[in-house]
Motif scaffolding. Structure first.
Motif, PDB file in Angstrom:
ATOM      1  N   ASP A  32       0.825  -1.184  -0.034  1.00 26.51           N
ATOM      2  CA  ASP A  32       0.215  -0.016  -0.152  1.00 26.51           C
ATOM      3  C   ASP A  32       0.715   1.339   0.150  1.00 26.51           C
ATOM      4  N   VAL A  33       1.926   1.166   0.666  1.00 27.29           N
ATOM      5  CA  VAL A  33       2.752   2.440   0.775  1.00 27.29           C
ATOM      6  C   VAL A  33       4.250   2.023   0.616  1.00 27.29           C
ATOM      7  N   HIS A  34       4.683   3.114  -0.322  1.00 23.09           N
ATOM      8  CA  HIS A  34       6.397   2.666  -0.745  1.00 23.09           C
ATOM      9  C   HIS A  34       6.765   3.962  -0.468  1.00 23.09           C
ATOM     10  N   TYR A  35       8.256   3.591   0.537  1.00 23.07           N
ATOM     11  CA  TYR A  35       8.813   4.735   1.032  1.00 23.07           C
ATOM     12  C   TYR A  35      10.507   4.909   0.517  1.00 23.07           C
ATOM     13  N   SER A  36      10.982   5.642   0.051  1.00 18.85           N
ATOM     14  CA  SER A  36      12.302   5.863  -0.317  1.00 18.85           C
ATOM     15  C   SER A  36      12.602   7.084  -0.822  1.00 18.85           C
ATOM     16  N   VAL A  37      14.026   7.425  -1.283  1.00 19.95           N
ATOM     17  CA  VAL A  37      14.393   8.418  -1.447  1.00 19.95           C
ATOM     18  C   VAL A  37      13.776   9.196  -2.757  1.00 19.95           C
ATOM     19  N   ALA A  38      13.467   8.309  -3.708  1.00 19.84           N
ATOM     20  CA  ALA A  38      12.729   8.497  -4.920  1.00 19.84           C
ATOM     21  C   ALA A  38      11.538   9.225  -4.588  1.00 19.84           C
ATOM     22  N   THR A  39      10.873   8.816  -3.495  1.00 22.15           N
ATOM     23  CA  THR A  39       9.284   9.116  -3.088  1.00 22.15           C
ATOM     24  C   THR A  39       9.404  10.706  -2.879  1.00 22.15           C
ATOM     25  N   LEU A  40      10.454  10.737  -2.015  1.00 21.54           N
ATOM     26  CA  LEU A  40      10.767  12.166  -1.301  1.00 21.54           C
ATOM     27  C   LEU A  40      11.264  13.106  -2.503  1.00 21.54           C
ATOM     28  N   ALA A  41      11.865  12.565  -3.569  1.00 19.97           N
ATOM     29  CA  ALA A  41      12.465  13.347  -4.705  1.00 19.97           C
ATOM     30  C   ALA A  41      11.155  14.018  -5.482  1.00 19.97           C
ATOM     31  N   PHE A  42      10.483  12.663  -5.692  1.00 19.26           N
ATOM     32  CA  PHE A  42       9.215  13.085  -6.553  1.00 19.26           C
ATOM     33  C   PHE A  42       8.195  13.942  -5.990  1.00 19.26           C
ATOM     34  N   THR A  43       8.155  14.060  -4.355  1.00 23.66           N
ATOM     35  CA  THR A  43       7.357  14.817  -3.719  1.00 23.66           C
ATOM     36  C   THR A  43       7.975  16.257  -3.939  1.00 23.66           C
ATOM     37  N   LEU A  44       9.207  16.500  -3.566  1.00 21.21           N
ATOM     38  CA  LEU A  44       9.940  17.695  -3.867  1.00 21.21           C
ATOM     39  C   LEU A  44       9.701  18.216  -5.416  1.00 21.21           C
ATOM     40  N   GLN A  45       9.546  17.343  -6.292  1.00 20.69           N
ATOM     41  CA  GLN A  45       9.671  17.819  -7.669  1.00 20.69           C
ATOM     42  C   GLN A  45       8.284  18.420  -7.728  1.00 20.69           C
ATOM     43  N   SER A 184      21.242   7.369  -3.406  1.00 25.06           N
ATOM     44  CA  SER A 184      22.152   8.444  -3.531  1.00 25.06           C
ATOM     45  C   SER A 184      22.073   8.983  -4.838  1.00 25.06           C
ATOM     46  N   PHE A 185      21.890   8.268  -6.046  1.00 22.65           N
ATOM     47  CA  PHE A 185      21.364   8.905  -7.293  1.00 22.65           C
ATOM     48  C   PHE A 185      20.193   9.944  -7.224  1.00 22.65           C
ATOM     49  N   CYS A 186      19.330   9.343  -6.699  1.00 22.07           N
ATOM     50  CA  CYS A 186      18.060  10.404  -6.572  1.00 22.07           C
ATOM     51  C   CYS A 186      18.102  11.602  -5.984  1.00 22.07           C
ATOM     52  N   GLY A 187      18.872  11.416  -4.572  1.00 25.11           N
ATOM     53  CA  GLY A 187      19.143  12.526  -3.917  1.00 25.11           C
ATOM     54  C   GLY A 187      19.904  13.477  -4.496  1.00 25.11           C
ATOM     55  N   LEU A 188      20.993  13.000  -5.273  1.00 29.43           N
ATOM     56  CA  LEU A 188      21.903  14.059  -5.975  1.00 29.43           C
ATOM     57  C   LEU A 188      20.982  14.727  -6.921  1.00 29.43           C
ATOM     58  N   ILE A 189      20.462  14.165  -7.789  1.00 31.72           N
ATOM     59  CA  ILE A 189      19.622  14.575  -9.010  1.00 31.72           C
ATOM     60  C   ILE A 189      18.621  15.636  -8.401  1.00 31.72           C
ATOM     61  N   CYS A 190      17.871  15.007  -7.376  1.00 29.57           N
ATOM     62  CA  CYS A 190      16.812  16.186  -6.566  1.00 29.57           C
ATOM     63  C   CYS A 190      17.699  17.446  -6.181  1.00 29.57           C
ATOM     64  N   LEU A 191      19.050  17.423  -5.514  1.00 27.31           N
ATOM     65  CA  LEU A 191      19.628  18.650  -5.428  1.00 27.31           C
ATOM     66  C   LEU A 191      20.079  19.340  -6.555  1.00 27.31           C
ATOM     67  N   TYR A 192      20.391  18.514  -7.633  1.00 31.85           N
ATOM     68  CA  TYR A 192      20.647  19.447  -9.032  1.00 31.85           C
ATOM     69  C   TYR A 192      19.584  20.081  -9.340  1.00 31.85           C
ATOM     70  N   ILE A 193      18.198  19.649  -9.378  1.00 28.50           N
ATOM     71  CA  ILE A 193      17.181  20.296  -9.678  1.00 28.50           C
ATOM     72  C   ILE A 193      16.767  21.293  -8.859  1.00 28.50           C
ATOM     73  N   PHE A 194      17.103  21.098  -7.589  1.00 30.17           N
ATOM     74  CA  PHE A 194      16.926  22.484  -6.856  1.00 30.17           C
ATOM     75  C   PHE A 194      17.597  23.509  -7.269  1.00 30.17           C
ATOM     76  N   LEU A 195      18.903  23.237  -7.181  1.00 32.20           N
ATOM     77  CA  LEU A 195      19.832  24.485  -7.712  1.00 32.20           C
ATOM     78  C   LEU A 195      19.527  25.050  -9.366  1.00 32.20           C
ATOM     79  N   TRP A 196      19.118  24.176 -10.088  1.00 30.74           N
ATOM     80  CA  TRP A 196      18.872  24.468 -11.288  1.00 30.74           C
ATOM     81  C   TRP A 196      17.475  25.493 -11.486  1.00 30.74           C
TER      82      TRP A 196
END
Length: 243
Positions: A32-45, A184-196
């Motif tokens: 029912d519920v999936h937790y990962s750095v990708a879900t956080l990155a998707f939310t922040l996106q 790690s990859f999702c976290g770095l890309i999310c940071l990159y998108i924020f800076l972009w």
């Protein structure tokens, strides 16, 4: 198109085939519920779409006289027949201008509040779906409002889907992704998108925190984006293309 592109990028790291797909028929246990750095990155996106658009709206048209929506609906190349009809209600359009800025600034924050999570998420999803439905009814913006409506559906809690499927609510089955390389990859890309996105506010192609040499990452991943819809102000002149 940009919304669809970035959503498809983050879907690479999410179990979107888990429900209502041909692949889902092969699975015995429903999660029912999936937790990962990708879900956080998707939310922040999704949140960054609105936050950076709100920050870019610094013109008095949005912040002082609240005439932005009225000016947008006076662009005949954008306004639908319903939008044209709304022009005769300037007081209402001032309220719509204020509401747009407040919703973009404050609405995404409710995704990160841990208390009353189920109810808050249902309310905020319904608010944004209604907001984009209003955009679709009043302006010709292509697939943008519909793509944004779909972007909010993953935030509906499992309890909502239990009601939808008329299934008795139970303790949700939770899955946590512990893949360190993926995280790690999702976290770095999310940071990159924020800076972009922060760089787009400066209207410069290079900045001290993200130089133009770093653009190659966006060229490879296709995560480049700019959320300046009717920002910092709406146009006050209109045009038609005649061939």
């Amino acid at each position: 198109d940009t919304v669809v592109r970035v959503l498809l990028f983050w879907s690479l790291f999410l179990p979107i085939a888990r429900r209502r797909s041909l692949d889902s028929r092969k699975q015995e246990i429903e999660v029912d519920v999936h937790y990962s750095v990708a879900t956080l990155a998707f939310t922040l996106q999704v949140a960054m779409i609105y936050w950076f658009n709100a920050v870019a709206k610094g013109h008095p048209m949005w912040r002082e006289d609240y005439s932005a929506v009225w000016h947008v609906l006076n662009l005949d190349s954008f306004a639908t027949s319903f939008g044209v009809w709304l022009r005769q209600f300037p007081e209402f359009l001032q309220m719509a201008t204020r509401g747009t800025v407040w919703l973009e600034e404050l609405g995404p924050l409710f995704l990160f509040i841990p208390y009353f999570r189920n109810y808050l998420r249902i309310i905020v999803v319904m608010l944004f779906v209604s907001f984009h439905l209003g955009l679709a009814l009043t302006m010709n913006l292509g697939i943008f409002p519909y793509a944004c409506m779909i972007a909010w559906l993953p935030f509906l809690p499992s309890r909502f889907w239990d009601k939808w499927r008329r299934r008795e609510a139970a303790q949700p089955v939770i899955e946590v992704c512990t893949n360190k390389w993926k995280a790690s990859f999702c976290g770095l890309i999310c940071l990159y998108i924020f800076l972009w996105n922060a760089r787009t506010l400066t209207r410069e192609k290079s900045s001290w925190f993200l130089t133009s040499e770093c653009n190659i990452i966006a060229d490879i991943t296709r995560v480049g984006q700019k959320w300046h819809l009717f920002a910092p102000r709406s146009r006050t002149n209109d045009f038609w293309l005649i061939v």
